[in-house]
Structures are given as structure tokens and as C-alpha cells.
Write a protein that holds these residues in place. Structure first.
Motif, PDB file in Angstrom:
ATOM      1  N   MET A 105       0.702  -0.913  -0.051  1.00 19.31           N
ATOM      2  CA  MET A 105      -0.014   0.077   0.030  1.00 19.31           C
ATOM      3  C   MET A 105       0.773   1.050  -0.934  1.00 19.31           C
ATOM      4  SD  MET A 105      -2.872  -0.945  -0.632  1.00 19.31           S
ATOM      5  CE  MET A 105      -4.186   0.661  -0.279  1.00 19.31           C
ATOM      6  N   VAL A 106       2.032   1.287   0.946  1.00 14.42           N
ATOM      7  CA  VAL A 106       2.980   2.803   0.676  1.00 14.42           C
ATOM      8  C   VAL A 106       2.992   2.384  -0.422  1.00 14.42           C
ATOM      9  CG1 VAL A 106       5.566   3.222   1.733  1.00 14.42           C
ATOM     10  CG2 VAL A 106       3.450   2.293   2.814  1.00 14.42           C
ATOM     11  N   GLN A 107       3.964   1.755  -1.236  1.00 13.26           N
ATOM     12  CA  GLN A 107       4.088   1.958  -2.550  1.00 13.26           C
ATOM     13  C   GLN A 107       3.178   1.690  -3.679  1.00 13.26           C
ATOM     14  OE1 GLN A 107       5.388  -2.042  -5.212  1.00 13.26           O
ATOM     15  NE2 GLN A 107       7.223  -0.792  -4.594  1.00 13.26           N
ATOM     16  N   TYR A 108       2.177   1.528  -3.623  1.00  9.60           N
ATOM     17  CA  TYR A 108       0.884   2.098  -4.355  1.00  9.60           C
ATOM     18  C   TYR A 108       0.326   3.769  -4.154  1.00  9.60           C
ATOM     19  CZ  TYR A 108      -4.069   2.539  -5.582  1.00  9.60           C
ATOM     20  OH  TYR A 108      -5.044   3.545  -6.408  1.00  9.60           O
ATOM     21  N   HIS A 109       0.441   3.708  -3.254  1.00 11.46           N
ATOM     22  CA  HIS A 109       0.119   5.631  -2.489  1.00 11.46           C
ATOM     23  C   HIS A 109       1.357   6.469  -3.090  1.00 11.46           C
ATOM     24  CE1 HIS A 109      -2.652   4.445   0.663  1.00 11.46           C
ATOM     25  NE2 HIS A 109      -3.286   4.749  -0.305  1.00 11.46           N
ATOM     26  N   ALA A 110       1.952   6.405  -2.431  1.00 12.37           N
ATOM     27  CA  ALA A 110       3.008   6.386  -3.016  1.00 12.37           C
ATOM     28  C   ALA A 110       3.557   6.825  -4.790  1.00 12.37           C
ATOM     29  CB  ALA A 110       5.021   6.478  -2.297  1.00 12.37           C
ATOM     30  N   LEU A 111       3.812   6.481  -5.221  1.00  9.49           N
ATOM     31  CA  LEU A 111       3.633   5.837  -6.948  1.00  9.49           C
ATOM     32  C   LEU A 111       2.051   7.201  -7.846  1.00  9.49           C
ATOM     33  CD1 LEU A 111       4.306   5.193 -10.057  1.00  9.49           C
ATOM     34  CD2 LEU A 111       2.985   3.630 -10.182  1.00  9.49           C
ATOM     35  N   GLY A 112       0.784   7.224  -6.467  1.00 13.11           N
ATOM     36  CA  GLY A 112       0.090   7.873  -6.514  1.00 13.11           C
ATOM     37  C   GLY A 112       0.556   9.189  -6.724  1.00 13.11           C
ATOM     38  N   LEU A 113       1.031   9.967  -5.747  1.00 16.27           N
ATOM     39  CA  LEU A 113       1.752  10.726  -5.600  1.00 16.27           C
ATOM     40  C   LEU A 113       2.400  11.422  -6.314  1.00 16.27           C
ATOM     41  CD1 LEU A 113       1.646  13.317  -3.696  1.00 16.27           C
ATOM     42  CD2 LEU A 113       3.156  12.121  -1.826  1.00 16.27           C
ATOM     43  N   ILE A 114       3.374  10.842  -6.546  1.00 15.13           N
ATOM     44  CA  ILE A 114       4.684  11.169  -7.621  1.00 15.13           C
ATOM     45  C   ILE A 114       3.451  11.538  -9.260  1.00 15.13           C
ATOM     46  CG2 ILE A 114       6.942  10.410  -8.547  1.00 15.13           C
ATOM     47  CD1 ILE A 114       7.711   8.299  -6.366  1.00 15.13           C
ATOM     48  N   TYR A 115       2.656  10.795  -9.289  1.00 13.13           N
ATOM     49  CA  TYR A 115       1.870  10.758 -11.118  1.00 13.13           C
ATOM     50  C   TYR A 115       1.118  12.426 -10.452  1.00 13.13           C
ATOM     51  CZ  TYR A 115      -0.961  10.761 -14.251  1.00 13.13           C
ATOM     52  OH  TYR A 115      -1.885  10.834 -16.190  1.00 13.13           O
ATOM     53  N   HIS A 116       0.761  12.493  -9.440  1.00 12.79           N
ATOM     54  CA  HIS A 116       0.061  13.893  -9.142  1.00 12.79           C
ATOM     55  C   HIS A 116       1.185  15.167  -9.191  1.00 12.79           C
ATOM     56  CE1 HIS A 116      -3.543  16.143  -7.428  1.00 12.79           C
ATOM     57  NE2 HIS A 116      -2.479  16.336  -7.419  1.00 12.79           N
ATOM     58  N   ILE A 117       2.098  14.536  -8.431  1.00 11.53           N
ATOM     59  CA  ILE A 117       3.026  16.457  -8.536  1.00 11.53           C
ATOM     60  C   ILE A 117       3.360  16.435 -10.258  1.00 11.53           C
ATOM     61  CG2 ILE A 117       5.100  16.852  -7.638  1.00 11.53           C
ATOM     62  CD1 ILE A 117       5.040  15.532  -5.517  1.00 11.53           C
ATOM     63  N   ARG A 118       2.897  15.469 -10.619  1.00  9.99           N
ATOM     64  CA  ARG A 118       4.222  15.231 -12.576  1.00  9.99           C
ATOM     65  C   ARG A 118       2.976  14.984 -13.152  1.00  9.99           C
ATOM     66  NH1 ARG A 118      10.226  12.066 -11.120  1.00  9.99           N
ATOM     67  NH2 ARG A 118      11.503  13.849 -10.289  1.00  9.99           N
ATOM     68  N   GLY A 119       2.867  15.221 -12.724  1.00  8.09           N
ATOM     69  CA  GLY A 119       1.090  14.679 -13.829  1.00  8.09           C
ATOM     70  C   GLY A 119       0.957  15.755 -15.137  1.00  8.09           C
ATOM     71  N   SER A 120       1.506  16.884 -14.774  1.00 10.96           N
ATOM     72  CA  SER A 120       1.875  17.597 -15.564  1.00 10.96           C
ATOM     73  C   SER A 120       2.683  17.966 -17.019  1.00 10.96           C
ATOM     74  CB  SER A 120       0.761  19.526 -15.402  1.00 10.96           C
ATOM     75  OG  SER A 120       2.000  19.376 -14.495  1.00 10.96           O
ATOM     76  N   ASP A 121       3.543  17.438 -16.400  1.00 12.96           N
ATOM     77  CA  ASP A 121       5.096  17.275 -17.499  1.00 12.96           C
ATOM     78  C   ASP A 121       5.340  15.996 -17.999  1.00 12.96           C
ATOM     79  OD1 ASP A 121       7.559  17.723 -18.625  1.00 12.96           O
ATOM     80  OD2 ASP A 121       8.062  17.846 -16.321  1.00 12.96           O
ATOM     81  N   ARG A 122       4.374  15.822 -19.308  1.00 16.58           N
ATOM     82  CA  ARG A 122       4.600  14.766 -20.015  1.00 16.58           C
ATOM     83  C   ARG A 122       5.929  13.785 -19.862  1.00 16.58           C
ATOM     84  NH1 ARG A 122       1.967  16.488 -26.425  1.00 16.58           N
ATOM     85  NH2 ARG A 122       3.121  13.517 -25.876  1.00 16.58           N
ATOM     86  N   LEU A 123       7.080  14.511 -20.470  1.00 19.39           N
ATOM     87  CA  LEU A 123       8.223  14.448 -20.392  1.00 19.39           C
ATOM     88  C   LEU A 123       8.705  13.697 -18.800  1.00 19.39           C
ATOM     89  CD1 LEU A 123      10.813  13.570 -21.797  1.00 19.39           C
ATOM     90  CD2 LEU A 123      11.778  16.040 -21.284  1.00 19.39           C
ATOM     91  N   ALA A 124       8.103  14.296 -17.497  1.00 18.62           N
ATOM     92  CA  ALA A 124       8.117  13.298 -16.527  1.00 18.62           C
ATOM     93  C   ALA A 124       7.952  12.679 -15.990  1.00 18.62           C
ATOM     94  CB  ALA A 124       8.382  14.321 -15.583  1.00 18.62           C
ATOM     95  N   VAL A 125       6.550  12.075 -16.700  1.00 13.99           N
ATOM     96  CA  VAL A 125       6.297  11.099 -16.396  1.00 13.99           C
ATOM     97  C   VAL A 125       6.924  10.003 -17.229  1.00 13.99           C
ATOM     98  CG1 VAL A 125       3.080  10.096 -16.972  1.00 13.99           C
ATOM     99  CG2 VAL A 125       3.619  12.352 -16.083  1.00 13.99           C
TER     100      VAL A 125
END
Length: 787
Positions: A105-125
């Protein structure tokens, strides 16, 4: 419970400082069972000014060894990101460390947070997805599902690059140990843009295995996905037919329904009879919502195999005779009407079944709809007299609304069939004594028109239709009442009706909206534009709006300024509406305009309506008014966005006092002949064609060399001219080397235009066109525009 109470009561308290201190103490304490709930409660009640005081503790909690604490901190960070995105972005390093956690669950939540932070940057995603997919660093099934969705989104934005590492990762997930991950990967592959049958094969194989799973959820997910695949790639699902046939007897009716509808899409012509028998055996156990799904599948099957229309029509007719609600009956009637329009061979059988249906129909809406179809299609059959008895029975036995529709249908038979006209006049004379005003007035009107022996009048009033926007007609009549003088009302000032999309069919299990059977007048997009433009200074004097185009993008979606263009055509002018959005939070634009230029003769810019202020992420519009050239009706305009830039604080939005002028290049805007033309429906094309006469007729012959089929040629002609195909001539029968296309439209200014194009397939497509209109100049414009 205490933490839950704090979260709920914090919004009604004026001073939460004491609670905040207590929660901070619990958050940093040694009792792990308190720390997680304390973090969630604290982040829920803390305002923007106090968040920075707990930032250090949040960073520590995200990488905490206790999984419950770390998961609580990460999920709370997702909540804080909605109100304090800049603060949460600084926690990216801790979130990346948490992705490597052993806890699922920690891994799942952490991935969701990273995607939320970088979601507007296509290259970073893209880099994030590529990095995590390498060597399968993500072990959590939930995180794997999220990573598959992220990879799918990246591939979708890259137009489905099949050679990338991400596509290989999604394919490898089909061999994952967890069923949830396997299904997510199969679902991503089948939804990939422009996916081929070869790429679908491994995903379909996995779904085929799920069809025999003992778990109902897996069987339902598999058959629902296969049902979707069958719409675009029926051949790929054919291998699953045996498994789908076993699901027909599934105890879950939802699974059985999806299985049979999938088989209807993938089955061969020879299996239709057997499938119909299997469907009949369990139809009585289905609810109306699932029956509608079956009916829609039968509709597509009848279009796919037109020679089997007799079997399918008999099945639909038996369903009509059964008990059922309004939505169910309407779906069957609509399916029969669609089949009538697409398959002329099925017309007589379908009309006969509809005649039997209205003998015992309890829904007024459906009765009037069927009577309209009988009036439109019945006179064109080989024996139109067979339908008169069924129609006149409605005049005798039904309510006023149905009687009025029956009278209108009888009048169409009288106008179209000269040999039946004396009998129709007798029947109409009896209806002239009806108790209802509407029925009596219709009968009297039609009786007197049919007695005049004037085919032009028949076509104009009985066979034709008032093809105008109801909302636009109301607005034009209201404006007319406010104008002084004795000038008669001109129908050409009323915008014609624009086709609207049919509402989506209700999903299985959805409750139909109350009053859904009643017809409603809905404002079209053009009506909305007309009302909007009437309130813009400088545009109200241009007259009634004739046509509005679809939106076209003039910039890439990811640029700092995005601009869309809508072309509004009036009688003598064109207004270009530019919808602008500023995506930079550190800039404010003022006095925004679009400079328009063209090399075509006669086009002049008459004025510009500027956008005063364009703030961050708040769309606004600017308008450019053009005078239409009298010689060139098509033009290409170069466009440049011009504005005054003021730098501003990204947090407060407060702009600087000083600014500087700047400009931004946009894509060109093309104005075609279709922008001067509205589609117009002509139910009786031949009568309307004869009514226009040969006086303003133009003829010409063209060769379209780059077109390889009649269907492609018809599609290109309709798209280029923007006219409405009549009498279903936009559908070219299979195996034909020649075809006649009939088109109707209305040129700006209310000029009726009709065109007949005779197409012949040889080395390319040879086309002989004949154009008629009420204005000779318009006929010449349309005939000359194709060359």
C-alpha cells in the motif's frame, strides 16, 4: 473515534490551535497506532498558513518504517496537494524513496503521489513510467495497475508507439501472478489506439481464460471487455465463441446478456438462426435494461448481414408483442426504423410488423413515431394501399395526438400516390368533423390542398418539412414583433435546424429519467452561439447568425497559450471567434487580439473586439469581423495573437505596473465553401427538384483522380460542400460501379440549393453534377467550387 470526531468538527470551530498542537504531539509520538490517524486528522483541519509548520514532520512520516504511518502521510499529502500544490511538490524526493518500500500500500500511494506531482509534465511522467517498468521494480499489485494506467496514458499521448519499453511492460503484465494486474494489462491493450489483431491476440487469450473462471467478477470483466473488442475487431474475438456460448447459460444474467450480445457481433451468417433460438430461451428472465442491449446488438447484426433480415425482423416482432416498458419498446421501434433506412429489402416486412404493433400500442409517442414512418416510407412501397387501413384505424380508435399524426400520414399518401388520392380525400373529409381542434384543422388544411391538384403545393406543405431551429424561430418572431412597420416576416432570417446528437442509451441497470418519453425542445450549439454573440458589442448589427463551425485548434495543447477558433457566418460577414487560454501563472495578458491577414481579394477586416484581460487558466474570447468577398468565397487567413504582457506573482496573481507588447504565431484558418452552406433535409427530393426548375440550373463534369472508390468519393463531396445527402444516397451499395448522389442545402442568405451528382468508377471517379437553386449566381458558385 476521537480523530474522526475532530475531522468532522474542525470545520465549525473558530480556533483549532489547541487541537492542532495535540495532534502534532500525537503525530511525533512513539505510539504508532496514534500517529497515522493523527496525521490524517491534522492534514484535514490545517489551513494553508499552518501547513509549513508541519512540513518537516510530514517528510519524516512519508519515509517512516511503519507502513501505516507512511501510507497515512502519503494519502494526506494527496489531499494537501489540492490546496497547497507548491508545498507538496517539495516532497518529491521522499515520495520517490517510498516507492521502493516493501509494503504494497505504501508503494501504491507513493506512486500515486508522484504521478499527481508530475502529471502536468509529459516528459517527467514518461521517464517515471519507463524507470519503474524497467526490471519490474514495482511489486505491489495495486501499484502495478496504476503503473499500467500511467504507461497507457503515455502511449496514448505518443499516438500508440508499439516499439517502446512501456508497451513491452504492459504485455509482460499479462503473465503476472495477480489476476487484477493481468486484467488491467489486457484492458489497456484492447483500448490502445489503432491496435492491430496481432497485438490483441495475447490480451484476448487471457480474457478467454477468464471466461471460464469460477469467480463471477472475472467472468463479467472478461466478457464485458470482449464485448467492447468485438465492436472494432470482431475477428479477434471469434476464437472465444465457444467459451462465450457456454456463458449464455450463466446464472448471472448480466454475464449471459453480454455473452450473447458479443456472439451477435462476432457470429457468422450461418450461426444466426441458432443464436436466435438460444436468445429466445432466456429473454423472459432479463430485465428491460438488458433486453435493450440485446436489441441494439441485433440492430448491428442486421446491418452486417442484410440477407438475414427476415429472421431478425421476426425475432424483433415477437419481442414487440411481449410485455415491456416504454424504453424497451422504443428501442425495438428505433431498431426497426434504422433497419428500414439501411436495408430497402427489409422495408415491407418491417412496416408490416410496425402496423401490427400500433394496433395494440399503449404509448402515444411510439404510435405517432410509427405513423410518421408509415407516412414517409409507405407511399414509396410497391403496394401502398395496404397501409391505409391500419392508419385510418388510428383515426377512429386513438386519442387526439395519435389521430392528428394519422391524418398527416394519410395526407402524405394522397400527395404521393395519385391513384389513392380520391380515397384519401374521402377519409380526410370524415376527419373534418373531429372533436379535437388540431385534428380538424389538419384534416381541413390537407383536404383543401389535395383538392387543388398542385404538385408544387403538395411538396411544399405536405411532403416537405419546416426545417428551422425552434429556438431560433422563437427568437426571430420575438424580434419581429419589436420592429415597427408593415414588412412581412421573412422565414429566411430563421436559422435552419442543425442535427443534434442522440442521447446515449441508458446503461444496463440505470433507472430511466422521469418524463423521458416526452419530447423536449433543446437549444442547439448554434442557438447558444447566437445568444452569446448578440451580447457582444459590435456584433448585434450583423443580422441573424447563419452558421457556426466546429472548434478548431490553432495551437498545440501543451503550449503556453492555447487558442481555438470558431467561424460564425452571417449573410454578408464572417466573425472569427478566438477562445484563448493563458497557461502561465506568472503572466497576465491585456488587450488580447488576433491579427488576421489574407491574400484573397475582396476580404476586409472591419473590426476587432479585444479581450481586455486574460488571466491564468481563465478562458476568454476575442472576435475579428470580416466582410465577405464578392468574388472569392474560400480563403486562408494567417493569424497572429497580439497582447500586452504583465508579469505577476504566481501566488497572489498581482500584476506588475509595467508591461511589454508581445505576439504569438497561430495556425492558419481556412474558410471553405461548407462554411457558407447549411444542411437542409428534403424528404421528397424529386418534388423539390422539380419545384426549383431548370431556370437557374448549372452543369459540369469533373474527374477525381486520387479517389479509388465511390464510397470515398461520396464522403469527400459531402464533406467538401457541407450539404445534406437525401434519400440515403450517401450509402453506396456493394459492387456498384455507378451511383447517383442527391444533396440539398441552404446557402447563406436563405438560398435553397440542390445538387444531383452522377458518379462512375473507372480510372478514378468521373462525376457529372447538376446544380439548381433559387439564385443563378449561387448555382454557378457551387458548380464551380468543386473544380
Amino acid at each position: 473515534m476521537v480523530y474522526l470526531a475532530i475531522k468532522e468538527m474542525a470545520n465549525i470551530s473558530e480556533d483549532v490551535i489547541i487541537v492542532t498542537s495535540s495532534l502534532t504531539k500525537d503525530m511525533t509520538g512513539k505510539e504508532d497506532s496514534f500517529r497515522g490517524p493523527a496525521i490524517r486528522a491534522l492534514c484535514r483541519i490545517t489551513d494553508a498558513s499552518m501547513v509549513q509548520s508541519i512540513e518537516r514532520y510530514m517528510k519524516q512520516s512519508i519515509v517512516d518504517k511503519n507502513a501505516g504511518v507512511a501510507s497515512s502521510a502519503i494519502s494526506s499529502a494527496l489531499q494537501l496537494a489540492q490546496t497547497n500544490p507548491d508545498l507538496v511538490k517539495r516532497w518529491i524526493n521522499e515520495a520517490q524513496e517510498a516507492v521502493n518500500s516493501d509494503n504494497y500500500m505504501v508503494q501504491y500511494h507513493a506512486l500515486g503521489l508522484i504521478y499527481h506531482i508530475r502529471g502536468s509534465d509529459r516528459l517527467a511522467v514518461s521517464k517515471l513510467a519507463t524507470k519503474l517498468s524497467h526490471r519490474h521494480q514495482v511489486r505491489s499489485p495495486h501499484a502495478c495497475c496504476l503503473l499500467i494506467r500511467i504507461a497507457f496514458k503515455v502511449l496514448q499521448d505518443d499516438d500508440g508507439d508499439r516499439n517502446s519499453t512501456l508497451f513491452e511492460y504492459i504485455e509482460s503484465c499479462l503473465r503476472h501472478k495477480n489476476e487484477m494486474v493481468i486484467y488491467e494489462a489486457a484492458h489497456a491493450i484492447v483500448n490502445m489506439p489503432r491496435v492491430t489483431g496481432k497485438e490483441l491476440a495475447p490480451a484476448v487469450s487471457v480474457l478467454q481464460l477468464f471466461c471460464s473462471s469460477p469467480k463471477p467478477t472475472l467472468r463479467f470483466a472478461a466478457v464485458r471487455t470482449l464485448n467492447k473488442v468485438a465492436m472494432s475487431h470482431p475477428a479477434a474475438v471469434t476464437a472465444c465463441n465457444l467459451d462465450l456460448e457456454n456463458l449464455i447459460t450463466d446464472s448471472n444474467r448480466s454475464i449471459a446478456t453480454l455473452a450473447i450480445t458479443t456472439l451477435l457481433k462476432t457470429g457468422s451468417e450461418g450461426s444466426i438462426d441458432r443464436l436466435m433460438k438460444q436468445i429466445t430461451s432466456f429473454m423472459a428472465d432479463l430485465s428491460d435494461e438488458f433486453k435493450v442491449v440485446v436489441v441494439q446488438s441485433i440492430q448491428s447484426l442486421c446491418i452486417k448481414f442484410p440477407k438475414k433480415h427476415a429472421v431478425l425482423m421476426n425475432f424483433l416482432a415477437s419481442m414487440l408483442r411481449e410485455e415491456g416498458g416504454f424504453e424497451y419498446k422504443r428501442a425495438i421501434v428505433d431498431t426497426m426504423i434504422t433497419i428500414i433506412e439501411d436495408n430497402p429489402d427489409a422495408k415491407d416486412v418491417a412496416l408490416a410488423h410496425l402496423c401490427e404493433f400500433i394496433e395494440d400500442c399503449e404509448h402515444t409517442t411510439l404510435s405517432t413515431k410509427v405513423l410518421h414512418i408509415l407516412g414517409r416510407e409507405g407511399p414509396k412501397t410497391s403496394q401502398p394501399s395496404r397501409y391505409i387501413r391500419f392508419i385510418y384505424n388510428r383515426v377512429i380508435l386513438e386519442n387526439a395526438a395519435v389521430r392528428a399524426a394519422a391524418v398527416a400520414a394519410l395526407a402524405r399518401f394522397g400527395a404521393h400516390c395519385e391513384e389513392l388520392r380520391p380515397s384519401i380525400l374521402v377519409l380526410l373529409s370524415r376527419s373534418m368533423l373531429d372533436q379535437d381542434d388540431e385534428v380538424r384543422d389538419r384534416a381541413t388544411t390537407y383536404y383543401n390542398i389535395l383538392n387543388k391538384d398542385n404538385p408544387s403545393l403538395y411538396n411544399q406543405i405536405i411532403l416537405g418539412s419546416l426545417n428551422v431551429s425552434i429556438v431560433g424561430l422563437e427568437r426571430a418572431l420575438h424580434a419581429y414583433t419589436l420592429e415597427p412597420g408593415d414588412k412581412p416576416f421573412d422565414m429566411r432570417t430563421v436559422p435552419i435546424a442543425v442535427e443534434t446528437r442522440e442521447p446515449a442509451a441508458p446503461a444496463p441497470g440505470a433507472v430511466p429519467a422521469a418524463g423521458g418519453s416526452e419530447a423536449q425542445v433543446v437549444a442547439t450549439q448554434q442557438d447558444v452561439y447566437a445568444e452569446q454573440l448578440a451580447g457582444v458589442p459590435g456584433l448585434s448589427g450583423l443580422g441573424p447568425l447563419f452558421k457556426s463551425s466546429e472548434r478548431s485548434q490553432l495551437t498545440e495543447a501543451e503550449t503556453e497559450y492555447t487558442v481555438q477558433c470558431v467561424k460564425h457566418t452571417y449573410k454578408q460577414h464572417v466573425v472569427l471567434q478566438f477562445d484563448c487560454t493563458n497557461t502561465l501563472n506568472d503572466q497576465m495578458l491585456e488587450n488580447v487580439t488576433v491579427a488576421v491577414d489574407t491574400e484573397e481579394e475582396g476580404w476586409r477586416v472591419l473590426g476587432v473586439v479585444a479581450c481586455p484581460v486574460l488571466s491564468y487558466n481563465k478562458p476568454a474570447s476575442t472576435y475579428t469581423i470580416l466582410a465577405i468577398s464578392e468574388s472569392e468565397f474560400t480563403a486562408t487567413f494567417t493569424c497572429t495573437l497580439k497582447f500586452l504582457v504583465r508579469d505577476c506573482d504566481p501566488t497572489t496573481g498581482e500584476p506588475d505596473d509595467d508591461g511589454y507588447n508581445d505576439e504569438y504565431p497561430l495556425d492558419d484558418v481556412f474558410l471553405g465553401i461548407y462554411d457558407h452552406m447549411q444542411r437542409a433535409t428534403k424528404p421528397h427530393f424529386l418534388g423539390a427538384w422539380e419545384q426549383l426548375g431548370e431556370r437557374n440550373e448549372c452543369e459540369d463534369t469533373y474527374v477525381i483522380g486520387h479517389v479509388k472508390s465511390l464510397t470515398e468519393a461520396v464522403k469527400n463531396i459531402v464533406s467538401f460542400l457541407g450539404m445534406q445527402p437525401c434519400e440515403r444516397t450517401d450509402k453506396v451499395p456493394d459492387g456498384r460501379s455507378s451511383h447517383t448522389l442527391l444533396l440539398a442545402g441552404q446557402f447563406r442568405g436563405g438560398v435553397d440549393v440542390m445538387m444531383r451528382a452522377k458518379l462512375a468508377l473507372s480510372d478514378g471517379v468521373t462525376m457529372q453534377i447538376t446544380v439548381r437553386s433559387t439564385e443563378p449566381a449561387v448555382s454557378a458558385i457551387i458548380a464551380g467550387s468543386i473544380g
